[in-house]
Scaffold this active site. Structure first.
Site, PDB file in Angstrom:
ATOM      1  CB  SER A 142      -0.872  -0.004   1.266  1.00 55.75           C
ATOM      2  OG  SER A 142      -1.470   1.251   1.511  1.00 55.75           O
ATOM      3  CE1 TYR A 155      -4.433  -2.251   4.798  1.00 48.68           C
ATOM      4  CE2 TYR A 155      -3.368  -0.144   4.431  1.00 48.68           C
ATOM      5  CZ  TYR A 155      -3.992  -1.270   3.934  1.00 48.68           C
ATOM      6  OH  TYR A 155      -4.163  -1.412   2.581  1.00 48.68           O
TER       7      TYR A 155
END
Length: 260
Positions: A142, A155
């Site tokens: 990401s 995350y």
């Protein structure tokens, strides 16, 4: 470069980014295992992609945090198609909380899916890739592999960790023809992201429109979401690239959200 007859495993591929990657691979003639927790959805996706061709797909039930299920799923693919050429570790979830309110069990759950899942699937396919003398492992990172955002401690930690794991696999696997790379998308309009919009609006005390335009897309060059097709195209390049010239790398696909 092409993936004709290559054997690929894509986790979390019954929907979203994973399905788009599987579709791109099948369109190039690959044989793709749709590995997902949701077997019925995986079977539906496999039937749909096989009908489109020219490659084909099969469904594999897989909880990427369960070593026995991962190993059994990989062996099912190897038994059917004779090996593994490409792994895309894509399965993931999102949980958002301020650090002081982040439940430890939810922290562990997120890290397990993203990091344990990447480790276990890689561990299972690497011997088969070494046997062939070639292979491509792709982690779904990401922009948060390189940046940070409020409320996303688990995350961000997990996505940073994937960079390190890919680099170690690249170092260990290079002489045996195995490459590892990380795709780093920006915000992609998937159910995972759509779920975050009201959650972040509540936690940050702002409107959902502000979450989209300021928090999610405010740092892009054009206030556009990245598409699943954008990500799938990069996944195809990483899978099909023929040499060790492209290994241990990460590539942002984010409309300029991150340029590191």
């Amino acid at each position: 470069m092409n993936l004709k007859d290559k054997v690929c495993i894509v986790t979390g591929a019954a929907s979203g980014i994973g399905k788009a990657i599987a579709e791109r691979y099948v369109a190039d003639g690959a044989r793709v295992a749709i590995a997902d927790l949701k077997m019925e959805a995986a079977e539906k996706a496999a039937e749909e992609l096989t009908a489109k061709g020219p490659g084909k797909a099969m469904a594999v039930e897989m909880d990427v945090t369960n070593e026995d299920q991962v190993n059994a799923g990989v062996e099912k693919v190897v038994g059917a198609w004779g090996g593994v050429d490409v792994l895309v570790s894509n399965a993931g979830i999102q949980i958002v909380h301020p650090i002081e309110d982040f439940p430890y069990n939810e922290w562990k759950k997120l890290l397990s899916i993203h990091l344990d899942g990447a480790f276990l699937t890689s561990k299972a396919v690497i011997p088969h890739m070494y046997e062939k003398g070639a292979g491509s492992i792709i982690f779904m990172g990401s922009v948060h592999s390189k940046e940070a955002s409020a409320l996303k401690s688990a995350y961000v930690t997990a996505k940073h960790g994937l960079l390190g794991l890919a680099r170690v696999i690249s170092k260990e696997g290079g002489k045996k023809g195995v490459r590892a790379n990380v795709i780093c998308p920006g915000f992609v309009k998937t159910p995972l992201v759509e779920k975050q919009i009201p959650e972040q609006a509540k936690d940050l005390g702002i409107s959902e429109e502000e979450v989209v335009n300021r928090v999610m897309l405010g740092q892009t060059v054009d206030t556009e979401f990245t598409t699943v097709e954008d990500v799938a195209e990069v996944a195809w390049v990483f899978a099909a690239f023929p040499t060790n010239a492209l290994t241990g790398q990460s590539l942002n696909v984010s409309h300029g959200w991150s340029m590191t």
